[in-house]
Design an enzyme around this catalytic site. Structure first.
Site, PDB file in Angstrom:
ATOM      1  N   TYR A 159      11.938  -0.273  -5.065  1.00  0.00           N
ATOM      2  CA  TYR A 159      12.920  -0.907  -4.179  1.00  0.00           C
ATOM      3  C   TYR A 159      13.817  -1.880  -4.930  1.00  0.00           C
ATOM      4  CZ  TYR A 159      10.323   1.230  -0.489  1.00  0.00           C
ATOM      5  OH  TYR A 159       9.718   2.167   0.304  1.00  0.00           O
ATOM      6  N   LYS A 231      -1.956   3.517  -7.521  1.00  0.00           N
ATOM      7  CA  LYS A 231      -1.994   4.852  -8.125  1.00  0.00           C
ATOM      8  C   LYS A 231      -2.174   4.656  -9.632  1.00  0.00           C
ATOM      9  CE  LYS A 231      -1.470   9.320  -7.736  1.00  0.00           C
ATOM     10  NZ  LYS A 231      -2.567  10.140  -7.257  1.00  0.00           N
ATOM     11  N   ASP A 297      -3.770   8.105  -2.752  1.00  0.00           N
ATOM     12  CA  ASP A 297      -3.940   9.368  -2.010  1.00  0.00           C
ATOM     13  C   ASP A 297      -5.288   9.427  -1.288  1.00  0.00           C
ATOM     14  OD1 ASP A 297      -3.780  10.655  -5.292  1.00  0.00           O
ATOM     15  OD2 ASP A 297      -5.593  10.007  -4.294  1.00  0.00           O
ATOM     16  N   ASP A 321       4.700   0.902   2.067  1.00  0.00           N
ATOM     17  CA  ASP A 321       5.678   1.469   3.000  1.00  0.00           C
ATOM     18  C   ASP A 321       5.093   2.721   3.660  1.00  0.00           C
ATOM     19  OD1 ASP A 321       7.981   2.052   4.335  1.00  0.00           O
ATOM     20  OD2 ASP A 321       9.172   2.548   2.573  1.00  0.00           O
TER      21      ASP A 321
END
Ligand code: NAP
Length: 471
Positions: A159, A231, A297, A321
């Site tokens: 972002y 991640k 995930d 998000d």
């Protein structure tokens, strides 16, 4: 076009901050942006609910002095700019505000008005509590098990908006910079000539202040655990670092009050798994907060299959998000998902409906005002006006339980009585009346139900690190 100066409402006073604490007068001035599209509809319903809750909770002693400030289409029409400096200044100077959804202007210097506001006020926490209201239509079997509070980092990650478009001179310069200075990395790019590229900055400062805020919140609200979602198995120096900095911060600044999976791992390495498990069990029995982590995930999967293993979540911007909307979808979707953007150091906070302007429903008095009402409820709690916030929750719980709901819920509920946006506000106010004593802390029923429905073995297993596979 000359700028319109905002006039503070008569009788209102400024919220201030002293030694890290908000000083909230009985008649605080709160700037609001009603928003574009369906914004005016949901704002009209919301402001009545919030005023009614405050009036009932404090018998007229307290009242919010609302001050309209402009942004979006209305600002463009009246002031010739999408985000007037006066509006940013109002949020800066009055500390706490609220806003409806805003159209994203195409071709302006910034990507989104919301992102711009967060950036200029450095609102680094996007706070998204997600809980279940009994009766809300849900695509999952046990939605009552969902009671999570997401701390999403709000200023970094992709972002930051550093991107180079394929085929442009900027991309060419960036490509040359990479090729000349980082040849080994350049060689990893599969199709360098036709690639667009973006940067993903994640800093120690940015991660630490977000995770610190999550820990302080979790300790203050007696939550059981924080999951650092990342991640890091793929992006070690951004996502992985987010996790590592989080563990280090917890051990450095909250040593006596937390227990981390990093500690568990160290004990396991040196003294074996049984000792590590015993150490963790003892720490949790003392009431310490568990700091654990999960790959992004896997988190999506487990939030569906074992949602009660998640309590507070801290995540970098993009993961946060995705997660916020995915979890919200399990308990009613964006029509009732609230949010707040906060800087805990300066006290600045802007609460907002998390959905967009839904322009096809504009001025039809049809959409669900729940997201903005619940965001207002978060704002009341941020001000320390918990009694009023509890009334909003009680009114909403009862209105939904009575099946008086807007179209988005009615189309999924059997036996629902569909009401307009404004009528849903009326229903909340009606159900609030006389609810003062009954207004329970918002998360208690969901938490109790979740505990009752969770076998002990699953609960204790959930606190152990799982084997991770690289994906
Ligand atoms: P959207 O406005 O969120 O609407 C998408 C769909 O979500 C609607 O068609 C509706 O679904 C449902 N929905 C939205 N708000 C609802 C509510 N209050 N009650 C019930 N259902 C609701 O997304 P969009 O159409 O992609 O975006 C429109 C504009 O909003 C764009 O300019 C976008 O940039 C902007 N936007 C602003 C914000 C913000 O200000 N925070 C956030 C996102 C997007 P159904 O049609 O199925 O009923």
């Amino acid at each position: 076009m000359p700028p319109i100066p905002y006039r503070p409402p008569a009788g209102g006073e400024r919220i201030t901050r002293r030694e890290g604490t908000l000083i909230v007068p009985d008649h605080p001035i709160i700037p609001f942006i009603e928003g574009d599209g369906t914004g005016p509809d949901i704002w009209r319903a919301s402001v009545r609910v919030l005023d009614a809750a405050v009036a009932q909770a404090y018998g007229g002693r307290r009242r919010i002095a609302w001050m309209e400030v402009l942004a979006g289409e209305k600002a463009f029409r009246e002031m010739g700019t999408w985000l007037p400096d006066e509006t940013v200044e109002a949020f800066r100077s009055y500390l706490v505000g609220i806003k409806g959804p805003l159209t994203t202007p195409v071709g302006e210097g910034f990507r989104s008005l919301n992102v711009e506001l967060r950036k200029v006020l450095d609102l680094y926490v996007c706070l998204r509590p997600v809980r279940y209201f009994r009766g809300v239509p849900s695509p999952v079997r046990e939605p009552y098990k969902i009671d999570v509070v997401i701390f999403r980092e709000n200023t970094e990650d992709i972002y930051a908006g550093i991107e180079f478009e394929e085929g442009t001179p900027e991309m060419e310069r960036f490509r040359n910079l990479l090729r000349e200075n980082f040849p080994a990395d350049y060689a990893k790019i599969r199709f360098p000539a036709s690639a667009g590229m973006g940067l993903k900055p994640i800093s120690r400062e940015g991660s630490e202040r977000l995770i610190r805020a999550a820990i302080v919140y979790a300790l203050g609200h007696k939550r059981r655990s924080i999951t650092l979602v990342h991640k890091g198995n793929i992006m070690k120096f951004t996502e992985g670092a987010f996790r590592n900095w989080g563990y280090a911060l917890a051990e450095r600044e909250f040593r006596e009050r937390t227990y981390t999976w990093a500690e568990w791992n160290r004990t396991k390495e040196s003294r074996g798994e049984a000792v590590a498990n015993a150490e963790q069990a003892a720490a949790l029995a003392q009431g310490r907060l568990l700091i654990k982590d999960a790959i992004a995930d896997v988190t999506f999967q487990q939030l569906l299959t074992r949602p009660d293993e998640f309590d507070v979540i801290a995540a970098a911007n993009l993961n946060g998000d995705y997660l916020s909307d995915a979890v919200a979808a399990q308990v009613g979707g964006i029509g009732i998902a609230p949010g707040g953007n906060i800087n805990y150091e300066t006290g600045h906070a802007v609460f907002e409906a998390t959905h967009g302007t839904a322009p096809k429903y504009a001025n039809l008095d049809q959409v669900n005002p729940g997201s903005l009402i619940l965001s207002g409820q978060m704002m009341l709690r941020y001000l320390g006006w918990d009694e009023a916030a509890d009334l909003v929750i009680a009114g909403m719980e009862r209105a939904i339980a009575a099946r008086t709901v807007t179209y988005d819920f009615a189309r999924l509920m059997r036996g629902a009585h569909e009401v307009k946006c404004s009528q849903f506000g009326d229903e909340i106010i009606r159900h609030m009346t006389g609810a003062k004593k009954a207004a329970a802390p918002p998360r208690a029923p969901a938490r109790r139900a979740a505990r009752a429905a969770t076998p002990k073995t699953t609960r204790s297993k959930s606190v152990r690190p799982k084997k991770r596979t690289r994906r």
